[in-house]
Scaffold this motif. Structure first.
Motif, PDB file in Angstrom:
ATOM      1  N   VAL A 113      71.194-125.598  49.335  1.00 26.17           N
ATOM      2  CA  VAL A 113      69.984-125.442  50.133  1.00 26.17           C
ATOM      3  C   VAL A 113      69.419-124.062  49.838  1.00 26.17           C
ATOM      4  CG1 VAL A 113      71.268-124.564  52.139  1.00 26.17           C
ATOM      5  CG2 VAL A 113      68.986-125.540  52.451  1.00 26.17           C
ATOM      6  N   SER A 114      68.083-123.932  49.823  1.00 20.45           N
ATOM      7  CA  SER A 114      67.458-122.633  49.586  1.00 20.45           C
ATOM      8  C   SER A 114      66.108-122.588  50.280  1.00 20.45           C
ATOM      9  CB  SER A 114      67.266-122.378  48.087  1.00 20.45           C
ATOM     10  OG  SER A 114      66.310-123.258  47.539  1.00 20.45           O
ATOM     11  N   ALA A 115      65.605-121.371  50.483  1.00 17.98           N
ATOM     12  CA  ALA A 115      64.284-121.179  51.084  1.00 17.98           C
ATOM     13  C   ALA A 115      63.685-119.887  50.552  1.00 17.98           C
ATOM     14  CB  ALA A 115      64.378-121.122  52.609  1.00 17.98           C
ATOM     15  N   THR A 116      62.357-119.875  50.385  1.00 10.03           N
ATOM     16  CA  THR A 116      61.629-118.677  49.950  1.00 10.03           C
ATOM     17  C   THR A 116      60.460-118.464  50.896  1.00 10.03           C
ATOM     18  OG1 THR A 116      62.221-119.093  47.649  1.00 10.03           O
ATOM     19  CG2 THR A 116      60.414-117.554  48.056  1.00 10.03           C
ATOM     20  N   ALA A 117      60.387-117.264  51.490  1.00  9.39           N
ATOM     21  CA  ALA A 117      59.365-116.963  52.489  1.00  9.39           C
ATOM     22  C   ALA A 117      58.443-115.856  52.003  1.00  9.39           C
ATOM     23  CB  ALA A 117      60.027-116.545  53.801  1.00  9.39           C
ATOM     24  N   LEU A 118      57.204-115.861  52.515  1.00  8.41           N
ATOM     25  CA  LEU A 118      56.210-114.833  52.227  1.00  8.41           C
ATOM     26  C   LEU A 118      55.817-114.159  53.533  1.00  8.41           C
ATOM     27  CD1 LEU A 118      53.975-116.922  49.809  1.00  8.41           C
ATOM     28  CD2 LEU A 118      55.537-115.097  49.156  1.00  8.41           C
ATOM     29  N   ALA A 119      55.673-112.843  53.494  1.00  8.66           N
ATOM     30  CA  ALA A 119      55.245-112.076  54.663  1.00  8.66           C
ATOM     31  C   ALA A 119      54.042-111.225  54.294  1.00  8.66           C
ATOM     32  CB  ALA A 119      56.387-111.192  55.161  1.00  8.66           C
ATOM     33  N   GLY A 120      53.215-110.906  55.288  1.00  4.76           N
ATOM     34  CA  GLY A 120      52.048-110.080  55.036  1.00  4.76           C
ATOM     35  C   GLY A 120      50.884-110.874  54.493  1.00  4.76           C
ATOM     36  N   LYS A 121      49.843-110.134  54.083  1.00  7.61           N
ATOM     37  CA  LYS A 121      48.619-110.777  53.602  1.00  7.61           C
ATOM     38  C   LYS A 121      48.092-110.078  52.361  1.00  7.61           C
ATOM     39  CE  LYS A 121      47.149-112.296  58.220  1.00  7.61           C
ATOM     40  NZ  LYS A 121      46.066-112.245  59.247  1.00  7.61           N
ATOM     41  N   GLN A 154      54.784-109.824  50.547  1.00  8.17           N
ATOM     42  CA  GLN A 154      56.122-109.684  49.989  1.00  8.17           C
ATOM     43  C   GLN A 154      56.849-111.013  50.117  1.00  8.17           C
ATOM     44  OE1 GLN A 154      57.518-106.937  48.493  1.00  8.17           O
ATOM     45  NE2 GLN A 154      55.521-105.918  48.677  1.00  8.17           N
ATOM     46  N   ARG A 155      57.734-111.275  49.193  1.00  9.75           N
ATOM     47  CA  ARG A 155      58.518-112.505  49.223  1.00  9.75           C
ATOM     48  C   ARG A 155      59.998-112.180  49.183  1.00  9.75           C
ATOM     49  NH1 ARG A 155      60.906-113.798  44.573  1.00  9.75           N
ATOM     50  NH2 ARG A 155      61.089-115.990  45.010  1.00  9.75           N
ATOM     51  N   ASP A 156      60.774-113.086  49.720  1.00 10.70           N
ATOM     52  CA  ASP A 156      62.228-113.001  49.581  1.00 10.70           C
ATOM     53  C   ASP A 156      62.804-114.401  49.760  1.00 10.70           C
ATOM     54  OD1 ASP A 156      64.905-111.999  49.341  1.00 10.70           O
ATOM     55  OD2 ASP A 156      64.169-110.081  50.085  1.00 10.70           O
ATOM     56  N   TYR A 157      64.052-114.539  49.457  1.00 12.41           N
ATOM     57  CA  TYR A 157      64.675-115.861  49.430  1.00 12.41           C
ATOM     58  C   TYR A 157      66.116-115.764  49.904  1.00 12.41           C
ATOM     59  CZ  TYR A 157      67.364-114.220  45.471  1.00 12.41           C
ATOM     60  OH  TYR A 157      68.233-113.496  44.683  1.00 12.41           O
ATOM     61  N   ASP A 158      66.690-116.917  50.132  1.00 16.56           N
ATOM     62  CA  ASP A 158      68.130-117.014  50.327  1.00 16.56           C
ATOM     63  C   ASP A 158      68.555-118.418  49.911  1.00 16.56           C
ATOM     64  OD1 ASP A 158      70.602-115.970  50.857  1.00 16.56           O
ATOM     65  OD2 ASP A 158      70.558-116.407  52.998  1.00 16.56           O
ATOM     66  N   TYR A 159      69.793-118.568  49.569  1.00 14.01           N
ATOM     67  CA  TYR A 159      70.293-119.889  49.157  1.00 14.01           C
ATOM     68  C   TYR A 159      71.793-119.950  49.381  1.00 14.01           C
ATOM     69  CZ  TYR A 159      72.487-117.994  44.953  1.00 14.01           C
ATOM     70  OH  TYR A 159      73.296-117.292  44.082  1.00 14.01           O
ATOM     71  N   ALA A 160      72.306-121.160  49.351  1.00 14.07           N
ATOM     72  CA  ALA A 160      73.746-121.371  49.461  1.00 14.07           C
ATOM     73  C   ALA A 160      74.109-122.649  48.730  1.00 14.07           C
ATOM     74  CB  ALA A 160      74.173-121.467  50.929  1.00 14.07           C
ATOM     75  N   SER A 161      75.326-122.705  48.239  1.00 10.17           N
ATOM     76  CA  SER A 161      75.844-123.928  47.629  1.00 10.17           C
ATOM     77  C   SER A 161      77.326-124.026  47.942  1.00 10.17           C
ATOM     78  CB  SER A 161      75.619-123.932  46.114  1.00 10.17           C
ATOM     79  OG  SER A 161      76.329-122.877  45.499  1.00 10.17           O
ATOM     80  N   ALA A 162      77.849-125.235  47.917  1.00  6.77           N
ATOM     81  CA  ALA A 162      79.264-125.455  48.219  1.00  6.77           C
ATOM     82  C   ALA A 162      79.693-126.792  47.634  1.00  6.77           C
ATOM     83  CB  ALA A 162      79.518-125.442  49.727  1.00  6.77           C
ATOM     84  N   VAL A 163      80.960-126.879  47.293  1.00  6.08           N
ATOM     85  CA  VAL A 163      81.511-128.143  46.812  1.00  6.08           C
ATOM     86  C   VAL A 163      81.561-129.161  47.939  1.00  6.08           C
ATOM     87  CG1 VAL A 163      83.609-129.248  45.921  1.00  6.08           C
ATOM     88  CG2 VAL A 163      82.794-127.111  44.904  1.00  6.08           C
ATOM     89  N   TYR A 164      81.955-128.724  49.116  1.00  4.76           N
ATOM     90  CA  TYR A 164      82.030-129.607  50.290  1.00  4.76           C
ATOM     91  C   TYR A 164      80.819-129.382  51.183  1.00  4.76           C
ATOM     92  CZ  TYR A 164      86.577-131.920  50.026  1.00  4.76           C
ATOM     93  OH  TYR A 164      87.615-132.743  49.683  1.00  4.76           O
ATOM     94  N   ALA A 190      65.913-115.660  54.887  1.00  2.00           N
ATOM     95  CA  ALA A 190      64.843-115.500  53.902  1.00  2.00           C
ATOM     96  C   ALA A 190      63.607-114.894  54.548  1.00  2.00           C
ATOM     97  CB  ALA A 190      64.506-116.850  53.265  1.00  2.00           C
ATOM     98  N   GLY A 191      63.252-115.376  55.738  1.00  2.00           N
ATOM     99  CA  GLY A 191      62.083-114.851  56.441  1.00  2.00           C
ATOM    100  C   GLY A 191      62.262-113.401  56.864  1.00  2.00           C
ATOM    101  N   GLU A 192      63.409-113.078  57.425  1.00  2.18           N
ATOM    102  CA  GLU A 192      63.657-111.706  57.876  1.00  2.18           C
ATOM    103  C   GLU A 192      63.666-110.729  56.713  1.00  2.18           C
ATOM    104  OE1 GLU A 192      66.377-112.891  61.798  1.00  2.18           O
ATOM    105  OE2 GLU A 192      67.334-112.260  59.933  1.00  2.18           O
TER     106      GLU A 192
END
Length: 441
Positions: free
Chosen positions: A172-180, A185-195, A209-211
């Motif tokens: 799962v991942s997400a990319t957020a934008l802040a400001g105008k 500015q943009r930033d992201y976060d993601y995670a993956s797992a076998v289970y 990602a938003g923060e």
């Protein structure tokens, strides 16, 4: 036909065509991925594939052919083409097929057996994106994604080896934008797992990602200076990547690594250990054997700061007069080459806050840009963004800067925090490197 019979038939075809030795790799894969942006589906992709690779030896001449189907009626033509190619290429006196024992199918636990449908993945992506958009200051989204995949690798050689293993993955991942406007500015976060049960919560991914995007608003460009640099775990693993690149057997054999004469010497501070463990249960790169059928085993690459081994496949080992370390990786269209598996730098004994507490003026890096690293000399220069450190605390965001140093000196100056998490396959805790050059305004 099952995989063993299928590859056995291909090896028989290679022998009939004139190959003296051969090995064959079969990769089966399936995946489902979704992308969602502002509540709308942007991508929904399902794929299934079969890839087949055949490597043949005629004397010391080697050739590789690949196909995207595994039909026995086509094996004779595939093998004949490979052998014809091998007869006209230059000799390679280091390429070989090794004897390999039957693999020990350790309890690696690499598949939870779950295959979520598109609705479940869309719901996961929705949770991540909506959590990002709910953060005060977030003004837009570049989307959120979720995915699932499963693959099986089967290897057979003319020396009698056969091994097979499978692996699943959820993400799962997400990319957020802040400001105008130009100040966004943009930033992201993601995670993956076998289970799936161990996959980090999608809401937490989106919120982070938003923060992170909001925290980067209104960056400044600091003045150039020599100062301590703290690497966030998201980027600290890149230093570990540079280290294992420098101890890759292929680079050592060519003499193109800045660590080519470092075996048995101290390359990290005393007390630091770097591990590679292909046998870690549920590891993202775990495997019972490598791309040449060699048994997988856990190794300390660096122990108490001392370099203990190169990463070797059979070819680089032969060039160096050594034995393979079981690090061969390969695809169906190319020869084996050395590569790490589950790689990590052990955690230190201080918290990230304590690691920066004595820094009057420093830099906390959360993003790296570009690949300005010279593997021959160890020169290091990369674009960066993050936050200034003032009096031991994170301060204003910064961007459009470059950090530079020499990797041998940087490795000797490392200090590790205690926040190691196994998330990416190559993992390191927060790291501090003193005496780096920041190029800014």
């Amino acid at each position: 036909m099952n995989s063993q019979d299928l590859l056995g038939a291909l090896l028989d075809a290679a022998k009939r065509a004139g190959a003296e030795q051969a090995d064959a790799l079969l990769v089966r894969s399936a995946s489902l991925a979704v992308q969602r942006r502002l509540g709308a589906i942007e991508q929904l992709e399902r794929s299934e594939g079969v890839d087949l690779g055949l490597r043949v030896f005629v004397g010391q001449r080697v050739a590789i052919v690949s196909a995207t189907e595994a039909r026995p009626e086509g094996f004779a033509a595939l093998a004949e083409r490979a052998v014809a190619m091998a007869r006209i290429v230059p000799e390679d006196r280091f390429a070989q097929i090794l004897d390999a024992p039957a693999p020990s199918m350790a309890a690696l636990d690499l598949d939870d057996g779950k295959a979520p449908d598109a609705d479940a993945l869309l719901a996961r992506a929705a949770l991540a994106e909506e959590a990002a958009l709910a953060v005060t200051g977030v003004t837009n989204s570049e989307g959120a994604s979720a995915g699932w995949s499963r693959g099986t690798r089967s290897l057979a050689t003319s020396r009698g080896f056969f091994g097979e293993y499978g692996r699943g993955s959820h993400s799962v991942s997400a990319t957020a934008l802040a400001g105008k406007g130009t100040g966004m500015q943009r930033d992201y976060d993601y995670a993956s797992a076998v289970y799936l049960s161990e996959l980090e919560d999608a809401v937490a991914i989106g919120r982070r990602a938003g923060e992170q995007a909001v925290a980067r608003l209104n960056p400044t460009r600091p003045k150039s200076a020599v100062l301590p640099v703290i690497y966030h775990p998201r980027v600290s693993a890149s230093l570990l990547g540079h280290l294992v690149g420098a101890i890759n057997g292929a680079s050592i054999a060519r003499g193109t690594s800045f660590l080519k004469d470092a075996m048995g010497t101290q390359i990290l501070p005393r007390g630091m250990n770097v591990w590679d463990d292909p046998l870690r249960p549920r590891g993202p790169r775990s495997r019972p054997f490598d791309g040449e059928g060699q048994a997988a085993q856990r190794r300390a690459l660096v122990e108490d700061g001392m370099l203990t081994t190169w990463l070797l496949d059979s070819r680089s080992a032969a060039q160096l007069g050594l034995a393979s370390t079981g690090h061969a990786a390969r695809g169906t269209g190319g020869p084996p080459s050395p590569s790490p598996t589950n790689l990590w730098l052990e955690a230190g004994r201080v918290s990230p806050a304590a690691l920066m507490a004595d820094i009057k003026l420093g830099l906390y890096v959360t993003e790296l840009i570009g690949m300005g690293v010279n593997g021959l000399t160890g020169d290091y220069s990369r674009g960066a963004a993050g936050f200034m450190i003032r009096d031991g605390q994170l301060a204003e965001p910064v961007g459009e800067i470059t950090i530079a140093g020499k990797l041998p000196e940087m490795f000797q100056a490392l200090t590790a925090a205690d926040d190691l998490e196994f998330k990416r396959g190559t993992d390191a805790p927060t790291l501090r490197v003193d005496g780096m050059t920041l190029a800014g305004a």
